[in-house]
Enzyme design. Structure first.
Site, mmCIF file in Angstrom:
data_model
loop_
_atom_site.group_PDB
_atom_site.id
_atom_site.type_symbol
_atom_site.label_atom_id
_atom_site.label_comp_id
_atom_site.label_asym_id
_atom_site.label_seq_id
_atom_site.Cartn_x
_atom_site.Cartn_y
_atom_site.Cartn_z
ATOM 1 C CG HIS A 123 15.095 10.954 45.889
ATOM 2 N ND1 HIS A 123 14.779 10.600 44.606
ATOM 3 C CD2 HIS A 123 13.988 11.563 46.381
ATOM 4 C CE1 HIS A 123 13.534 10.972 44.332
ATOM 5 N NE2 HIS A 123 13.031 11.555 45.405
ATOM 6 C CG ASP A 169 12.124 21.941 48.811
ATOM 7 O OD1 ASP A 169 11.315 20.989 48.825
ATOM 8 O OD2 ASP A 169 12.017 22.913 48.033
ATOM 9 C CG PHE A 229 2.530 13.268 50.062
ATOM 10 C CD1 PHE A 229 3.382 13.416 51.153
ATOM 11 C CD2 PHE A 229 3.083 13.114 48.805
ATOM 12 C CE1 PHE A 229 4.775 13.417 50.972
ATOM 13 C CE2 PHE A 229 4.465 13.119 48.622
ATOM 14 C CZ PHE A 229 5.310 13.272 49.706
ATOM 15 C CD GLU A 230 -0.782 16.246 45.338
ATOM 16 O OE1 GLU A 230 -2.015 16.457 45.271
ATOM 17 O OE2 GLU A 230 -0.133 15.715 44.408
ATOM 18 C CD GLU A 232 7.177 8.736 43.577
ATOM 19 O OE1 GLU A 232 7.380 9.754 42.903
ATOM 20 O OE2 GLU A 232 7.002 8.767 44.811
ATOM 21 C CG HIS A 287 10.896 7.131 43.609
ATOM 22 N ND1 HIS A 287 10.875 6.692 44.906
ATOM 23 C CD2 HIS A 287 10.577 8.441 43.646
ATOM 24 C CE1 HIS A 287 10.546 7.698 45.702
ATOM 25 N NE2 HIS A 287 10.372 8.777 44.967
HETATM 26 ZN ZN LIG Z 1 11.104 12.392 45.512
#
Ligand SMILES: [Zn+2]
Ligand SMILES: *[C@@H]1O[C@H](CO)[C@@H](O)[C@H](O)[C@H]1NC(C)=O
Ligand SMILES: *[C@@H]1O[C@H](CO)[C@@H](O)[C@H](O)[C@H]1NC(C)=O
Ligand SMILES: *[C@@H]1O[C@H](CO)[C@@H](O)[C@H](O)[C@H]1NC(C)=O
Ligand SMILES: *[C@@H]1O[C@H](CO)[C@@H](O)[C@H](O)[C@H]1NC(C)=O
Ligand SMILES: *[C@@H]1O[C@H](CO)[C@@H](O)[C@H](O)[C@H]1NC(C)=O
Length: 513
Positions: free
Chosen positions: A115, A118, A210-211, A362, A387
């Site tokens: 997991h 990219d 994060f985004e 998640e 998750h």
């Molecule tokens: Zn993930």
């Protein structure tokens, strides 16, 4: 007599642990002593230990000696006032790096990473020092304090909500390079030297940043020459961390060249295949990599339908490199799997093979539509659950996952950094691990979390929620699980396991004295 009962119960325990426990308890209660029988207590303790992940691993003499070493090292670690799994990873990282348990885990052959995404698989320092130092790299500064990049042989067209493009090379010549590079770094990662609880007080703030990191790296990693080298670097980092195989979740976006021309999805997938082949040629003991094609979970139904159709086509044309399909992005803010039920049923309806590897659970939004994803993933015959953080709250889904042998991909550092759990001793996988629920350990987005490879996550699992009871057998089982629950064929798995076993034996013999 007691030992006969006990033997019988132990045989039963292997088949039906719950019934056996109840019987043992009854035996204790009906004994009539005020102090419970210590032998039966001992038997119960052993029964429980045998139920955990790796509880049935048969250990060689050398493995037992290594286990004793590990146990002592772990005991010392557990006694620390600053116990790393109880702390935020950003604060714990330097402590983990100096931990002798961690150095052993780095050397340990960990099997596969199943997991990983990219564009977050590589240490962002590589992006800074390698990608942004290439010629023709332009940068612009967004209205909301972030950055964008593009490589171009001509002066690039302006983009909305961003300053004019500056050639990075010229900017570095004019500005304080250290300061500029630090601010670039700060935009590519969540990692911070400041107090992470202050910088990221909520799930919303941490997901927002994060985004943004993905948008910031986008122009770098989708540039063809960087794209190839980035993936190669990602494989290198895993290889250096003693990981032998990878299943990478990929958006397979259009990749661009310096003149602005672009390549389609099939090219991107083929490039993954070619780079993997080159990497294997240079590292013959690396087993390989496969790709799970992913799409954002905010898209509309018609877009999802189109994407699933494309996934089926890619699966047909690239059966060896393509492993299957998944949905990515923040689950809480995305559409639930059930929303896409028509699109996701297409492969089954058309009799086409397309394996699913759904992110599901998640979340800690209990009882919402999104919280049903774990069950829906299983109803859609998912091959693994990404998750599965919410799995414990769904006894039916949990039972199905166990019965159908659908492994949960546990990513401890990701769950902590993205604020589902603070103290990793309290991670739900503690329960899964205590009862040998099918599971593997993975790293999700190591580049963005300031981690690398799998060793940090193995550390959190083994020392954190594994507790003192998890042992060398647990580590062995987790590594083997990563091959067994991969998308490799039965024969490839056998080959990979044999290769893993050789490395494992070498690892054990080199680390016992
Ligand atoms: Zn993930
Ligand atoms: C980046 O890495 C690639 C591949 O290792 C190497 O060929 C290239 O010279 C590096 N470029 C820079 C600017 O460091
Ligand atoms: C650049 O900035 C850093 C950090 O603020 C500072 O320590 C350094 O002296 C500066 N370098 C130059 C050449 O001004
Ligand atoms: C991101 O880049 C912007 C623009 O240079 C800068 O103002 C900001 O401080 C950077 N963010 C971090 C966390 O370093
Ligand atoms: C679905 O999304 C795509 C891509 O964002 C867009 O082009 C299309 O118009 C949307 N279709 C509908 C029916 O909303
Ligand atoms: C899942 O597998 C079961 C049993 O093989 C099958 O009956 C069912 O149609 C499958 N469902 C989907 C959505 O693929």
């Amino acid at each position: 007599m007691i030992s006969t009962i006990r033997n019988a119960l132990q045989v039963m325990a292997i088949q039906r642990p719950h019934v056996a426990v109840v019987c043992l308890l009854l035996c204790c209660l009906s004994g009539g002593h005020s102090i419970p029988d210590p032998r039966q207590r001992e038997a119960l303790i052993r029964l429980e230990t045998s139920m955990q992940t790796g509880g049935h691993e048969v250990l060689t003499d050398a493995e037992q000696r290594l286990d004793a070493v590990l146990y002592k090292l772990k005991q010392v670690e557990v006694m620390r006032a600053d116990f790393p799994p109880a702390m935020h990873f950003f604060k714990a990282r330097h402590l983990i790096r100096s931990s002798p348990v961690f150095s052993l885990l780095q050397k340990m052959p960990k099997g596969a990473a199943l997991h990983v995404h990219d564009f977050s698989m590589v240490d962002v320092e590589w992006l800074l020092t390698n990608a942004t130092y290439r010629p023709y790299c332009y940068i612009c500064f967004t209205d909301d304090q972030s950055i964008r990049f593009i490589f171009s042989s001509r002066s690039p067209k302006p983009v909305p909500h961003c300053s004019p493009w500056y050639l990075l090379e010229s900017l570095r010549a004019k500005m304080n390079t250290t300061e500029l590079d630090n601010s670039i770094m700060g935009n590519l990662t969540l990692f911070t030297q400041q107090d992470p609880e202050t910088v990221y007080p909520s799930q919303d703030t941490v997901w927002f940043k994060f985004e943004h990191t993905f948008r910031a790296v986008w122009g770098l990693v989708t540039y063809a020459p960087v794209f190839r080298d980035y993936y190669y670097q990602g494989l290198t980092e895993l290889y250096m961390d003693n990981v032998m195989y990878l299943e990478l979740r990929c958006l397979l976006p259009e990749i661009y060249e310096l003149d602005g021309s672009t390549h389609d999805r099939a090219w991107t997938l083929k490039t993954y295949k070619d780079v993997t082949r080159h990497f294997k040629a240079a590292h013959p003991d690396f087993f390989g990599a496969r790709i799970i094609f992913t799409v954002q979970r905010q898209v509309n139904v018609s877009f999802m339908t189109k994407t699933v159709e494309e996934a089926m086509k890619l699966q047909k044309n690239f059966p060896d490199i393509m492993a299957g399909f998944d949905l990515v992005g923040r689950e809480d803010k995305g559409r639930p799997l059930w929303y896409y039920r028509d699109a996701l049923s297409l492969p089954m309806e058309r009799g086409v093979t397309l394996a699913f590897f759904f992110h599901a659970g998640e979340t800690n939004l209990e009882g919402t539509e999104v919280d049903q994803n774990v069950l829906d993933a299983l109803l859609f015959n998912t091959s693994r659950i990404g998750h599965g953080f919410a799995l414990l709250r769904h006894p039916v889904a949990k039972g199905l996952s166990k019965k159908e042998d659908v492994a949960v991909e546990v990513c401890p550092i990701s769950n902590q950094v993205l604020k589902l759990v603070d103290d990793l001793r309290n991670h739900p996988a503690a329960v899964l691990m205590s009862e040998n629920h099918p599971m593997v350990i993975s790293s999700d987005d190591p580049g963005v979390f300031g981690a690398s490879g799998l060793s940090y996550d193995f550390y959190e699992a083994f020392v954190g929620f594994g507790g003192l009871r998890s042992n060398i057998g647990s580590l062995k089982a987790l590594a083997k699980n990563s091959i067994r629950y991969s998308s490799l064929t039965a024969q490839q798995q056998e080959e990979a396991l044999a290769s893993w076993q050789r490395r494992w034996d070498k690892f054990v013999s080199e680390n016992v004295f």
